[in-house]
Write a protein that holds these residues in place. Sequence first.
Motif, PDB file in Angstrom:
ATOM      1  N   LEU A 161      29.578  41.591  53.677  1.00  0.00           N
ATOM      2  CA  LEU A 161      29.022  40.230  53.625  1.00  0.00           C
ATOM      3  C   LEU A 161      28.829  39.780  52.185  1.00  0.00           C
ATOM      4  O   LEU A 161      29.228  38.672  51.802  1.00  0.00           O
ATOM      5  N   LEU A 162      28.194  40.644  51.373  1.00  0.00           N
ATOM      6  CA  LEU A 162      27.917  40.270  49.983  1.00  0.00           C
ATOM      7  C   LEU A 162      29.203  40.137  49.175  1.00  0.00           C
ATOM      8  O   LEU A 162      29.328  39.250  48.338  1.00  0.00           O
ATOM      9  N   GLU A 163      30.164  41.024  49.430  1.00  0.00           N
ATOM     10  CA  GLU A 163      31.448  40.924  48.734  1.00  0.00           C
ATOM     11  C   GLU A 163      32.127  39.584  49.037  1.00  0.00           C
ATOM     12  O   GLU A 163      32.589  38.878  48.126  1.00  0.00           O
ATOM     13  N   LEU A 164      32.185  39.225  50.321  1.00  0.00           N
ATOM     14  CA  LEU A 164      32.876  37.991  50.713  1.00  0.00           C
ATOM     15  C   LEU A 164      32.123  36.744  50.256  1.00  0.00           C
ATOM     16  O   LEU A 164      32.742  35.742  49.885  1.00  0.00           O
ATOM     17  N   MET A 165      30.795  36.814  50.258  1.00  0.00           N
ATOM     18  CA  MET A 165      30.023  35.682  49.734  1.00  0.00           C
ATOM     19  C   MET A 165      30.318  35.480  48.257  1.00  0.00           C
ATOM     20  O   MET A 165      30.483  34.352  47.785  1.00  0.00           O
ATOM     21  N   THR A 166      30.393  36.581  47.512  1.00  0.00           N
ATOM     22  CA  THR A 166      30.661  36.493  46.068  1.00  0.00           C
ATOM     23  C   THR A 166      32.039  35.896  45.806  1.00  0.00           C
ATOM     24  O   THR A 166      32.204  35.046  44.924  1.00  0.00           O
ATOM     25  N   LEU A 167      33.030  36.343  46.569  1.00  0.00           N
ATOM     26  CA  LEU A 167      34.386  35.822  46.380  1.00  0.00           C
ATOM     27  C   LEU A 167      34.478  34.341  46.745  1.00  0.00           C
ATOM     28  O   LEU A 167      35.298  33.610  46.190  1.00  0.00           O
ATOM     29  N   ARG A 168      33.631  33.895  47.672  1.00  0.00           N
ATOM     30  CA  ARG A 168      33.605  32.472  48.021  1.00  0.00           C
ATOM     31  C   ARG A 168      32.949  31.660  46.912  1.00  0.00           C
ATOM     32  O   ARG A 168      33.381  30.559  46.588  1.00  0.00           O
ATOM     33  N   VAL A 169      31.890  32.214  46.326  1.00  0.00           N
ATOM     34  CA  VAL A 169      31.164  31.515  45.264  1.00  0.00           C
ATOM     35  C   VAL A 169      31.888  31.636  43.922  1.00  0.00           C
ATOM     36  O   VAL A 169      31.900  30.697  43.126  1.00  0.00           O
ATOM     37  N   ARG A 170      32.490  32.813  43.668  1.00  0.00           N
ATOM     38  CA  ARG A 170      33.193  33.063  42.407  1.00  0.00           C
ATOM     39  C   ARG A 170      34.627  33.502  42.706  1.00  0.00           C
ATOM     40  O   ARG A 170      34.959  34.699  42.598  1.00  0.00           O
ATOM     41  N   PRO A 171      35.505  32.594  43.097  1.00  0.00           N
ATOM     42  CA  PRO A 171      36.870  32.964  43.512  1.00  0.00           C
ATOM     43  C   PRO A 171      37.589  33.788  42.444  1.00  0.00           C
ATOM     44  O   PRO A 171      37.563  33.460  41.263  1.00  0.00           O
ATOM     45  N   GLY A 172      38.202  34.885  42.893  1.00  0.00           N
ATOM     46  CA  GLY A 172      38.982  35.725  41.987  1.00  0.00           C
ATOM     47  C   GLY A 172      38.192  36.721  41.173  1.00  0.00           C
ATOM     48  O   GLY A 172      38.775  37.571  40.493  1.00  0.00           O
ATOM     49  N   ASP A 173      36.857  36.671  41.251  1.00  0.00           N
ATOM     50  CA  ASP A 173      36.026  37.572  40.437  1.00  0.00           C
ATOM     51  C   ASP A 173      35.801  38.881  41.204  1.00  0.00           C
ATOM     52  O   ASP A 173      34.739  39.113  41.795  1.00  0.00           O
ATOM     53  N   THR A 174      36.815  39.751  41.196  1.00  0.00           N
ATOM     54  CA  THR A 174      36.721  40.992  41.972  1.00  0.00           C
ATOM     55  C   THR A 174      35.685  41.958  41.394  1.00  0.00           C
ATOM     56  O   THR A 174      35.101  42.750  42.131  1.00  0.00           O
ATOM     57  N   ALA A 175      35.467  41.888  40.085  1.00  0.00           N
ATOM     58  CA  ALA A 175      34.462  42.780  39.483  1.00  0.00           C
ATOM     59  C   ALA A 175      33.068  42.465  40.040  1.00  0.00           C
ATOM     60  O   ALA A 175      32.304  43.363  40.402  1.00  0.00           O
ATOM     61  N   SER A 176      32.739  41.180  40.118  1.00  0.00           N
ATOM     62  CA  SER A 176      31.451  40.783  40.704  1.00  0.00           C
ATOM     63  C   SER A 176      31.401  41.125  42.193  1.00  0.00           C
ATOM     64  O   SER A 176      30.363  41.546  42.718  1.00  0.00           O
ATOM     65  N   ALA A 177      32.535  40.936  42.875  1.00  0.00           N
ATOM     66  CA  ALA A 177      32.580  41.248  44.314  1.00  0.00           C
ATOM     67  C   ALA A 177      32.314  42.729  44.556  1.00  0.00           C
ATOM     68  O   ALA A 177      31.627  43.099  45.510  1.00  0.00           O
ATOM     69  N   ASP A 178      32.835  43.593  43.693  1.00  0.00           N
ATOM     70  CA  ASP A 178      32.592  45.035  43.825  1.00  0.00           C
ATOM     71  C   ASP A 178      31.118  45.365  43.619  1.00  0.00           C
ATOM     72  O   ASP A 178      30.549  46.200  44.323  1.00  0.00           O
ATOM     73  N   ARG A 179      30.500  44.714  42.651  1.00  0.00           N
ATOM     74  CA  ARG A 179      29.067  44.960  42.418  1.00  0.00           C
ATOM     75  C   ARG A 179      28.244  44.450  43.612  1.00  0.00           C
ATOM     76  O   ARG A 179      27.260  45.082  43.998  1.00  0.00           O
ATOM     77  N   ALA A 180      28.676  43.343  44.190  1.00  0.00           N
ATOM     78  CA  ALA A 180      27.980  42.806  45.362  1.00  0.00           C
ATOM     79  C   ALA A 180      28.080  43.770  46.541  1.00  0.00           C
ATOM     80  O   ALA A 180      27.102  43.993  47.270  1.00  0.00           O
ATOM     81  N   PHE A 181      29.256  44.361  46.735  1.00  0.00           N
ATOM     82  CA  PHE A 181      29.436  45.355  47.792  1.00  0.00           C
ATOM     83  C   PHE A 181      28.476  46.525  47.586  1.00  0.00           C
ATOM     84  O   PHE A 181      27.837  47.007  48.531  1.00  0.00           O
ATOM     85  N   THR A 182      28.345  46.950  46.336  1.00  0.00           N
ATOM     86  CA  THR A 182      27.425  48.043  46.008  1.00  0.00           C
ATOM     87  C   THR A 182      25.988  47.678  46.365  1.00  0.00           C
ATOM     88  O   THR A 182      25.250  48.493  46.931  1.00  0.00           O
ATOM     89  N   VAL A 183      25.575  46.443  46.043  1.00  0.00           N
ATOM     90  CA  VAL A 183      24.222  45.999  46.391  1.00  0.00           C
ATOM     91  C   VAL A 183      24.000  46.110  47.891  1.00  0.00           C
ATOM     92  O   VAL A 183      22.984  46.646  48.358  1.00  0.00           O
ATOM     93  N   GLY A 184      24.960  45.610  48.670  1.00  0.00           N
ATOM     94  CA  GLY A 184      24.805  45.620  50.122  1.00  0.00           C
ATOM     95  C   GLY A 184      24.698  47.018  50.690  1.00  0.00           C
ATOM     96  O   GLY A 184      23.793  47.319  51.473  1.00  0.00           O
ATOM     97  N   ILE A 185      25.613  47.887  50.294  1.00  0.00           N
ATOM     98  CA  ILE A 185      25.639  49.217  50.910  1.00  0.00           C
ATOM     99  C   ILE A 185      24.504  50.103  50.392  1.00  0.00           C
ATOM    100  O   ILE A 185      23.978  50.950  51.115  1.00  0.00           O
TER     101      ILE A 185
END
Length: 430
Positions: free
Chosen positions: A310-334
């Motif tokens: 959820l956090l990864e996909l939310m980040t990619l929606r808010v910050r398109p293409g920012d996979t580094a932020s999406a990875d950190r968001a995934f870490t927060v969630g899990i």
Amino acid sequence: MHADATAAVSVPSDDFFLARQPILGRDQHLVAFELLFRAAGEDDDAKLTDGAAATAAVISHASQLGMEQVVGEQLAFVNVDEVVLMSDFVRFLPSHKVILEILETVKPTPELLARVAELKELGFKFAVDDVVEHSSELDKLVQLVDIIKVDVKGVAPNELAQLVDSLRRTGKRLLAEKVETIDEFKLCMELGFEYFQGYYFARPAILSGRKITPSEITILRLLELVNSNADSQAIETAVKRDALISLNLLRLVNSRAVPGPRIESLSQALVQLGRRQLGRWLQILLYTAAGARVELKSPLLQLATTRGKLLELMTLRVRPGDTASADRAFTVGIMSLAEALFSVPMADILAHVDIAHDVREALLEREGDFGTMLRIAELLEAAEGGGKLACALKKIGLTVPEVREIELAAFDWVRELTNDAQAPVQQSLQ
């Protein structure tokens, strides 16, 4: 036949979000989800109790949701009131996938009982919701339902055993709902409940003096190597030092969630996965007891991976293409459920791993964008919408339809991840 009732419950389709609340068996494996549909506008707090109207709206868009995508191999409990039961909306639901949960407000009139009997002939199963006493009204429904749900919060502790004893004489299976602590779960187990609904399994029980085990520390240090761009050979050597981690990593990467040919060696796994995916699988491995098989149907792991996605996909929606932020968001969630996993405070867990400031801030304080996203995930789980959810979504610039789309994508990803482990589970409720 029931067109007027159908019209009476029609509500705008873009106003809802979906919440899934897990239902576990006595073996602590998932058997079903209760699906809750809630309004999410800033002025919609009053609508939160009108769950049946929202249910009808979602049922009418069943082709958009897809029950298999939402609950996978599990069954779905869906709230129904008298209006929904008497309408044709209910026929949109697949009878083999759902248990219709009759709300406590429903009066067992002759007409309603006839309708329930008619739907049973079509293959539907029923539960009765929020039982706090063995009443004459309940007795009218008992012969038609399969499961009785007891609201353990609504019954005085000294009266619960007597109520359960009375209800067990009906021969129906009993489900304890609103089970929020391990002590409540243990009591309900002793009383003989067959099913349990609530987040007791995700509540941290901090144990004084409890230390993180060597195996857990190994995985945390591996994560640190991955996140710090260490040399690939150093990572491979560190993984190979722990045979159990190596074995479980190979099991995970050969699950259906990873497309492509079967991976036979650790070196091949590390090359094919790349660091990004390796970091994810290591985080998932945290939820596996040392020496045990990877329990992908563990409710705590499913909840953690759902939050991560959820956090990864939310980040990619808010910050398109920012996979580094999406990875950190995934870490927060899990990692957000690590306290429940390790039984030690989050600050102690984070002391063993060097993580980004925004990840630490989100996990410890629920601050920053990631903290807001984590709060959104928690609100969705609790089926709390209205102003709280609307405010959080506005803060990061997401709409309710976008979040609903993200939810479905996250559920689908977790379903793929757990497919291999789930097939036999739902049989116990059939």
